[in-house]
Scaffold this active site. Structure first.
Site, PDB file in Angstrom:
ATOM      1  NE  ARG A   1      -3.724  -2.399   0.798  1.00 38.38           N
ATOM      2  CZ  ARG A   1      -4.927  -2.614   1.333  1.00 38.38           C
ATOM      3  NH1 ARG A   1      -5.569  -1.629   1.912  1.00 38.38           N
ATOM      4  NH2 ARG A   1      -5.494  -3.800   1.253  1.00 38.38           N
TER       5      ARG A   1
ATOM      6  CD  GLU B   1      -2.396   2.828   3.544  1.00 40.20           C
ATOM      7  OE1 GLU B   1      -3.200   3.699   3.855  1.00 40.20           O
ATOM      8  OE2 GLU B   1      -2.612   1.617   3.684  1.00 40.20           O
TER       9      GLU B   1
ATOM     10  NE  ARG C   1      -5.733   2.417  12.172  1.00 41.36           N
ATOM     11  CZ  ARG C   1      -5.929   3.682  11.829  1.00 41.36           C
ATOM     12  NH1 ARG C   1      -5.191   4.636  12.364  1.00 41.36           N
ATOM     13  NH2 ARG C   1      -6.855   4.001  10.952  1.00 41.36           N
TER      14      ARG C   1
ATOM     15  CD  GLU D   1     -10.541  -1.834   8.351  1.00 43.52           C
ATOM     16  OE1 GLU D   1     -10.869  -0.646   8.226  1.00 43.52           O
ATOM     17  OE2 GLU D   1     -10.191  -2.542   7.397  1.00 43.52           O
TER      18      GLU D   1
ATOM     19  CB  SER E   1     -12.249  -5.035   5.058  1.00 43.28           C
ATOM     20  OG  SER E   1     -12.165  -3.834   5.767  1.00 43.28           O
TER      21      SER E   1
ATOM     22  NE  ARG F   1      -3.926  -1.561  10.771  1.00 38.40           N
ATOM     23  CZ  ARG F   1      -4.840  -1.079   9.936  1.00 38.40           C
ATOM     24  NH1 ARG F   1      -6.077  -1.501   9.983  1.00 38.40           N
ATOM     25  NH2 ARG F   1      -4.506  -0.136   9.084  1.00 38.40           N
TER      26      ARG F   1
HETATM   27  P1  ATP Z   1      -7.508   1.160   7.077  1.00 39.59           P
HETATM   28  O1  ATP Z   1      -8.798   1.861   6.763  1.00 39.59           O
HETATM   29  O2  ATP Z   1      -7.371   0.777   8.512  1.00 39.59           O
HETATM   30  O3  ATP Z   1      -6.312   1.851   6.524  1.00 39.59           O
HETATM   31  P2  ATP Z   1      -8.248  -0.479   4.869  1.00 39.59           P
HETATM   32  O4  ATP Z   1      -9.736  -0.521   5.029  1.00 39.59           O
HETATM   33  O5  ATP Z   1      -7.651   0.432   3.878  1.00 39.59           O
HETATM   34  O6  ATP Z   1      -7.558  -0.243   6.300  1.00 39.59           O
HETATM   35  P3  ATP Z   1      -8.412  -3.075   3.680  1.00 39.59           P
HETATM   36  O7  ATP Z   1      -8.215  -2.743   2.263  1.00 39.59           O
HETATM   37  O8  ATP Z   1      -9.793  -3.291   4.166  1.00 39.59           O
HETATM   38  O9  ATP Z   1      -7.716  -1.959   4.566  1.00 39.59           O
HETATM   39  O10 ATP Z   1      -7.459  -4.314   4.026  1.00 39.59           O
HETATM   40  C1  ATP Z   1      -7.838  -5.416   4.842  1.00 39.59           C
HETATM   41  C2  ATP Z   1      -7.005  -5.462   6.104  1.00 39.59           C
HETATM   42  O11 ATP Z   1      -5.611  -5.422   5.823  1.00 39.59           O
HETATM   43  C3  ATP Z   1      -7.225  -4.259   7.031  1.00 39.59           C
HETATM   44  O12 ATP Z   1      -8.360  -4.441   7.824  1.00 39.59           O
HETATM   45  C4  ATP Z   1      -5.947  -4.247   7.833  1.00 39.59           C
HETATM   46  O13 ATP Z   1      -5.990  -5.209   8.887  1.00 39.59           O
HETATM   47  C5  ATP Z   1      -4.902  -4.716   6.831  1.00 39.59           C
HETATM   48  N1  ATP Z   1      -4.228  -3.554   6.252  1.00 39.59           N
HETATM   49  C6  ATP Z   1      -4.656  -2.793   5.236  1.00 39.59           C
HETATM   50  N2  ATP Z   1      -3.803  -1.805   4.952  1.00 39.59           N
HETATM   51  C7  ATP Z   1      -2.786  -1.940   5.833  1.00 39.59           C
HETATM   52  C8  ATP Z   1      -1.576  -1.217   6.069  1.00 39.59           C
HETATM   53  N3  ATP Z   1      -1.244  -0.162   5.317  1.00 39.59           N
HETATM   54  N4  ATP Z   1      -0.764  -1.642   7.052  1.00 39.59           N
HETATM   55  C9  ATP Z   1      -1.073  -2.716   7.808  1.00 39.59           C
HETATM   56  N5  ATP Z   1      -2.201  -3.434   7.636  1.00 39.59           N
HETATM   57  C10 ATP Z   1      -3.052  -3.068   6.659  1.00 39.59           C
HETATM   58 MG    MG Z   2     -11.018  -2.067   5.329  1.00 40.35          MG
END
Ligand code: ATP
Ligand code: MG
Length: 434
Positions: A214, A216, A222, A357, A360, A408
């Protein structure tokens, strides 16, 4: 093997036994006529005691010159001794230095000198010699083993999907581009589309434990830029309830395994792993908004629950994991199945625990026409999803699944304040090394 016994396994009832140990020099104390060397390996520390009169002269000399953190091997005799730590010591016949450490250490692996997280991550190899981080990774191993155990017992097949991909899973911006010969390519944000294609392929139940990437930009406690996701997808479900049941059952099992196998060392570190019991609490998105409103946090229908809101829900539900269901369409990707067109709700869910979270998931849209329309509604081009969509044209069962962040989950389970603690070599906005 250069050793036949682990330091942590040497016990008073082995009195008189000859053992071969190997590990790192944790500490050296020289009292003139007697020297003590603490030898550490991944299981713990054992005291080597060298009374001048009772050990060979060259061994006695060598012990005095040992540097902290050098790697040594030892042959010696176990002696029960109430005064020694753990009631036991080893009287060495022979000590051999296998690898000498430099005298200046960037970090003190005995943990006596405090260091901040950045310094620790910079010297991560030395940091990982400390009991705390080592325990986190032993827990991590137990957790993933238990996850595999549970999923295999429930008919899931482990798969590995590509991590170099041509299209964005969700069209998002959080993508790392890679150079792939003469084409554009990206690192996979999630195995989502491939998991679904395997439902089309007739695998029925799959899981994957693999990296997600990701891009980001924000630095939080987290988020990582490379994380491990535990993903499942399952076919022939009646609704989203079934993947939720797999998730809660699996977490109950894995938490219990960690409690069974690590309570002792975790207790020493002041950590108690909570008991989580299926079924977990379930509230709808709408109910979550009401609860938040009662606590003075207003979230507009259709918006994601902000970090502050997640934290508040964590306080309300304390040590209970809670599913939030029926998320609005606007908050979810195109592949999510709509539940109530009029209300604009979906069959998507999140799992929150201690205000964070963890996962998902959703029942997915398996009807080709509807799926194609949802891609367009999201402003994406169905042509870039041609290969994915093809899987829906020749018989696709109803299906659903979820993605659970491994780090997480561990950070919340162990109550550590930063996700980097439970990541060997974290990748974040600033950190690409070590
Ligand atoms: P958040 O809103 O907390 O950034 P997300 O909704 O973007 O998470 P999802 O795409 O739903 O993340 O990914 C499924 C799971 O993968 C998340 O619930 C989280 O546990 C994990 N996850 C997602 N992005 C990350 C990250 N950048 N670092 C660590 N864990 C992640
Ligand atoms: Mg999510």
């Amino acid at each position: 093997m250069l050793k036949d016994t682990y330091a942590g396994d040497v016990s008073p009832d082995m009195d008189g036994e000859r053992v071969r140990l190997a590990g790192w020099v944790h500490e050296v104390r020289d009292l003139g006529g007697i020297k003590f060397v603490l030898l550490r390996d991944r299981t713990g520390v054992v005291q080597l005691t060298l009374p001048k009169a009772k050990v060979p002269e060259d061994t006695f000399e060598r012990a005095g010159k040992l540097r902290k953190e050098s790697v040594i091997s030892v042959v010696g005799e176990v002696k029960a001794n109430e005064k020694a730590p753990g009631g036991v010591e080893v009287i060495p016949e022979r000590i051999e230095v296998l690898s000498e450490s430099e005298t200046h250490l960037p970090l003190d692996p005995t943990g006596k000198v405090d260091a901040d997280l950045d310094t620790r991550l910079d010297a991560r190899v030395l940091d990982l010699r400390r009991e705390e981080p080592r325990t986190y990774f032993m827990v991590r191993n137990t957790f993933t083993t238990a996850v595999r155990e549970y999923l295999e017992n429930h008919g899931f097949v482990e798969v590995h999907t590509p991590k170099i991909i041509a299209t964005a899973t969700e069209g998002g911006t959080e993508l790392f581009p890679v150079v792939y010969f003469e084409r554009d390519a990206y690192l996979a944000q999630s195995p989502q589309l491939y998991k679904q294609m395997l439902m089309g392929a007739g695998f029925e139940r799959v899981y994957e434990i693999g990296p997600i990437f990701r891009a980001e930009e924000h630095n939080t406690r987290r988020h990582l830029n490379e994380a491990i996701s535990i993903d499942i997808e399952m076919s022939f479900i009646e609704d989203e309830e079934e993947p939720m049941e797999v998730l809660e059952g699996m977490l109950e099992h894995a938490f219990e395994r960690v409690r069974q196998e690590h309570s002792e060392e975790l207790k020493r570190m002041g950590i108690e792993v909570p008991e989580v019991e299926a079924p977990f609490e379930r509230i709808t998105y709408e109910e979550a908004l009401d609860i938040l409103s009662e606590h003075g946090i207003e979230v507009e229908w259709g918006e994601d629950i902000p970090t502050e809101g997640e934290r508040k829900l964590g306080e309300v539900f304390e040590d209970e994991p809670v599913f939030v269901t029926e998320w609005p369409k606007e908050t979810r990707p195109f592949y999510t199945m709509v539940k109530d067109e009029e209300k604009g709700t979906t069959r998507a869910f999140d799992l929150l625990f201690r205000g964070i979270e963890l996962a998902s998931g959703a029942q997915r849209e398996h009807r080709y026409d509807v799926l194609r329309a949802q891609i367009e509604e999201d402003g994406l081009n169905p042509e870039s999803f041609e290969k994915y969509l093809e899987a829906f044209r020749y018989g696709m069962p109803p299906h659903g699944g979820w993605g659970l962040g491994l780090e997480r989950t561990l950070m919340t389970m162990l109550n550590v304040p930063n996700i980097r603690e439970v990541t060997l070599f974290p990748r974040d906005r600033k950190r690409l090394e070590p």
